[in-house]
Design a protein around this motif. Structure first.
Motif, PDB file in Angstrom:
ATOM      1  N   SER A  29      48.949  42.915  34.747  1.00  0.00           N
ATOM      2  CA  SER A  29      48.242  43.714  35.749  1.00  0.00           C
ATOM      3  C   SER A  29      49.032  44.965  36.107  1.00  0.00           C
ATOM      4  O   SER A  29      48.458  46.040  36.324  1.00  0.00           O
ATOM      5  N   GLU A  32      48.489  47.342  33.299  1.00  0.00           N
ATOM      6  CA  GLU A  32      47.147  47.914  33.379  1.00  0.00           C
ATOM      7  C   GLU A  32      47.069  49.003  34.442  1.00  0.00           C
ATOM      8  O   GLU A  32      46.370  50.002  34.266  1.00  0.00           O
ATOM      9  N   LEU A  50      35.878  52.576  35.462  1.00  0.00           N
ATOM     10  CA  LEU A  50      35.397  51.394  34.750  1.00  0.00           C
ATOM     11  C   LEU A  50      36.531  50.408  34.487  1.00  0.00           C
ATOM     12  O   LEU A  50      36.361  49.197  34.662  1.00  0.00           O
ATOM     13  N   MET A  51      37.684  50.903  34.114  1.00  0.00           N
ATOM     14  CA  MET A  51      38.820  50.019  33.858  1.00  0.00           C
ATOM     15  C   MET A  51      39.319  49.377  35.150  1.00  0.00           C
ATOM     16  O   MET A  51      39.713  48.212  35.148  1.00  0.00           O
ATOM     17  N   ILE A  53      37.505  48.554  37.610  1.00  0.00           N
ATOM     18  CA  ILE A  53      36.543  47.514  37.971  1.00  0.00           C
ATOM     19  C   ILE A  53      36.687  46.306  37.054  1.00  0.00           C
ATOM     20  O   ILE A  53      36.633  45.155  37.506  1.00  0.00           O
ATOM     21  N   CYS A  54      36.893  46.533  35.771  1.00  0.00           N
ATOM     22  CA  CYS A  54      36.919  45.433  34.794  1.00  0.00           C
ATOM     23  C   CYS A  54      38.245  44.674  34.773  1.00  0.00           C
ATOM     24  O   CYS A  54      38.260  43.483  34.432  1.00  0.00           O
ATOM     25  N   SER A  55      39.344  45.295  35.126  1.00  0.00           N
ATOM     26  CA  SER A  55      40.648  44.631  35.064  1.00  0.00           C
ATOM     27  C   SER A  55      40.748  43.412  35.974  1.00  0.00           C
ATOM     28  O   SER A  55      41.186  42.343  35.513  1.00  0.00           O
ATOM     29  N   ILE A  57      38.356  41.558  37.100  1.00  0.00           N
ATOM     30  CA  ILE A  57      37.406  40.556  36.616  1.00  0.00           C
ATOM     31  C   ILE A  57      37.989  39.821  35.411  1.00  0.00           C
ATOM     32  O   ILE A  57      37.898  38.593  35.319  1.00  0.00           O
ATOM     33  N   SER A  58      38.614  40.552  34.503  1.00  0.00           N
ATOM     34  CA  SER A  58      39.216  39.902  33.339  1.00  0.00           C
ATOM     35  C   SER A  58      40.397  39.020  33.746  1.00  0.00           C
ATOM     36  O   SER A  58      40.600  37.952  33.159  1.00  0.00           O
ATOM     37  N   ASN A  59      41.157  39.428  34.760  1.00  0.00           N
ATOM     38  CA  ASN A  59      42.262  38.597  35.231  1.00  0.00           C
ATOM     39  C   ASN A  59      41.755  37.294  35.829  1.00  0.00           C
ATOM     40  O   ASN A  59      42.356  36.237  35.624  1.00  0.00           O
TER      41      ASN A  59
END
Length: 75
Positions: A29, A32, A50-51, A53-55, A57-59
């Protein structure tokens, strides 16, 4: 820019050196965060949003998978 470079370097070293999955995820993280800083520095703000927001969620998905792995390993 300097903070982004520092975040990327520390995160990369942390991912390599840590053995615990939770600590690796924290370092990932951090890395990122540095990458998002790089992207925002070059004015690709739509990609940075976008990144960002998505980071998280992926974690969360990675943590759920790790919890499921630990449950399967126990039983």
């Amino acid at each position: 820019m300097l903070v982004s470079v520092l975040c990327c370097i520390l995160g990369g070293i942390g991912v390599i050196l840590h053995t615990n999955v939770i600590n690796k995820l924290i370092m990932l993280s951090l890395m990122e965060t540095g990458i998002i800083g790089f992207i925002a520095y070059y004015y690709y703000l739509d990609v940075a949003i976008l990144m960002a927001i998505c980071s998280p969620i992926s974690n969360i998905i990675i943590l759920l998978g790790y919890i499921k792995y630990l449950e399967l390993k126990k039983g």
